[in-house]
Motif scaffolding. Structure first.
Motif, PDB file in Angstrom:
ATOM      1  N   ASP A 130       0.997  -1.351  -0.024  1.00  0.00           N
ATOM      2  CA  ASP A 130      -0.058   0.185   0.042  1.00  0.00           C
ATOM      3  C   ASP A 130       0.817   1.254  -0.015  1.00  0.00           C
ATOM      4  OD1 ASP A 130      -2.793  -1.245   0.462  1.00  0.00           O
ATOM      5  OD2 ASP A 130      -1.614  -2.168   2.044  1.00  0.00           O
ATOM      6  N   LYS A 177      -0.115   4.509  -2.227  1.00  0.00           N
ATOM      7  CA  LYS A 177      -1.023   4.005  -3.403  1.00  0.00           C
ATOM      8  C   LYS A 177      -1.945   4.766  -3.435  1.00  0.00           C
ATOM      9  CE  LYS A 177      -0.129  -0.106  -4.865  1.00  0.00           C
ATOM     10  NZ  LYS A 177       0.038  -1.640  -5.163  1.00  0.00           N
ATOM     11  N   ASP A 178      -2.967   4.911  -2.140  1.00  0.00           N
ATOM     12  CA  ASP A 178      -4.176   5.622  -2.259  1.00  0.00           C
ATOM     13  C   ASP A 178      -4.007   6.766  -1.599  1.00  0.00           C
ATOM     14  OD1 ASP A 178      -6.719   6.173  -2.194  1.00  0.00           O
ATOM     15  OD2 ASP A 178      -7.562   4.172  -1.707  1.00  0.00           O
ATOM     16  N   ALA A 214      -2.822  -2.233   6.103  1.00  0.00           N
ATOM     17  CA  ALA A 214      -1.958  -1.769   5.066  1.00  0.00           C
ATOM     18  C   ALA A 214      -0.639  -2.355   5.094  1.00  0.00           C
ATOM     19  CB  ALA A 214      -2.024  -0.300   5.230  1.00  0.00           C
TER      20      ALA A 214
END
Length: 340
Positions: A130, A177-178, A214
């Motif tokens: 993540d 990543k987000d 995560a």
């Protein structure tokens, strides 16, 4: 990919140089620190950068009126959209990032603009993780936030451990990543006034994300260069000049004037610099439109429009529009200062 650069701190440890210029805009070997930072990040993420968002402080904290224009120019030169946000009040690292919430979406790198690095790895944005946290192995981890690893993933974040738990120090650069999820977690902190240390800190967000499952990988760097104080900043200038020389880059402008003078590489010498009866180098940066006469200078960082005479300098840092005539060696002189 987006890059988020919080840079609202006043840089008190680098005074007097930060009284007139924000620390991330301090020029090292011809480029502002923050420009070198985003260029280095671009090289390791190995994919197009869509946007670079900068978070600055208010003008009342020493940020000049043209700061926004300078930052937008840096983003444009890297082919990215530039955005500038203002953190009106210093309420912690997570709060600073959240000031750029309109830019927090999709994959993004968050990089605090008081450190530079060199790394020979490339970030794999498609990896089964993540995010990533840039770390550097250090001799004394007690002065840093560190991470613990298991099977290649980060399992714990420990702030300034009194007993040894790890020697991998967090250098202040992170990949998520987000970005939307990051923004949501920071908003939860702020909405619920969760700040155990008195401020909204990114470490709280990292811990929450980890508890929610995560996975974070370590991004190990080879060289970590601090720009927080005068001596480390001068040393960073030295290292950058060494890297540029190793790449075969000539950083001496064609417009310089040499009168009975010598340049010992590696050095950065800006446009329209005049050197008279002077030896410069190694490891010296001198900004444009400067005059140096009857002097010997080595291992020093000197900005633009400076007049230096009768000097023997080593490990010196001199600001813009300064005048120096004297016998001190290791000096730190801010902008528009005269010592004659």
């Amino acid at each position: 990919m987006k890059i988020i650069v919080p840079m609202a701190g006043i840089g008190s440890r680098l005074r007097p140089h930060t009284l007139t210029i924000p620390k991330p805009l301090t020029v090292i070997a011809g480029k502002p620190i923050v420009q070198r930072l985003v260029e280095d990040i671009t090289s390791v993420v190995n994919q197009p950068i869509d946007e670079i968002a900068f978070i600055i402080g208010p003008s009342s904290k020493g940020f000049p009126a043209n700061t926004k224009d300078q930052l937008l120019k840096i983003a444009k030169e890297l082919g990215a959209k530039g955005s500038v946000y203002v953190q009106e009040e210093a309420l912690g690292t997570a709060h600073a990032i959240f000031c750029a919430k309109d830019s927090l979406s999709g994959p993004c790198v968050v990089a605090f603009a008081d450190t530079l690095f060199k790394a020979d790895f490339t970030l794999d944005a498609d990896a089964d993780a993540d995010g990533a946290i840039w770390v550097k192995q250090v001799k004394d981890p007690s002065a840093f936030g560190v991470v613990k690893l298991n099977d290649g993933y980060i399992t714990d974040f420990v702030e300034k451990p009194k007993e040894f738990v790890s020697d991998l120090a967090i250098i202040g650069i992170y990949y998520f990543k987000d970005g939307d999820k990051l923004s949501k977690e920071i908003k939860h902190l702020i909405d619920n006034d969760i700040r155990p240390s008195g401020e909204f800190q990114l470490t709280e967000v990292l811990e929450t994300l980890k508890q929610e499952g995560a996975k974070f990988l370590p991004g190990k760097v080879d060289v970590w260069m601090d720009c927080g104080k005068k001596d480390p900043t001068v040393d960073t200038n030295k290292k950058i000049l060494g890297f540029e020389e190793a790449k075969g880059n000539n950083l001496v402008a064609d417009s310089i004037v040499l009168e009975n003078s010598e340049i010992i590489q590696p050095c950065y010498i800006g446009e329209n610099v005049v050197l008279k009866n002077t030896t410069i180098g190694p490891y010296v940066s001198i900004g444009e439109n400067s005059l140096v006469e009857d002097s010997q200078i080595r291992n020093s960082l000197i900005q633009t429009n400076v007049h230096i005479s009768n000097a023997s300098l080593d490990n010196a840092m001199i600001g813009n529009h300064a005048t120096y005539n004297g016998n001190f060696t290791s000096v730190s002189i801010g902008d528009y200062t005269e010592l004659t």
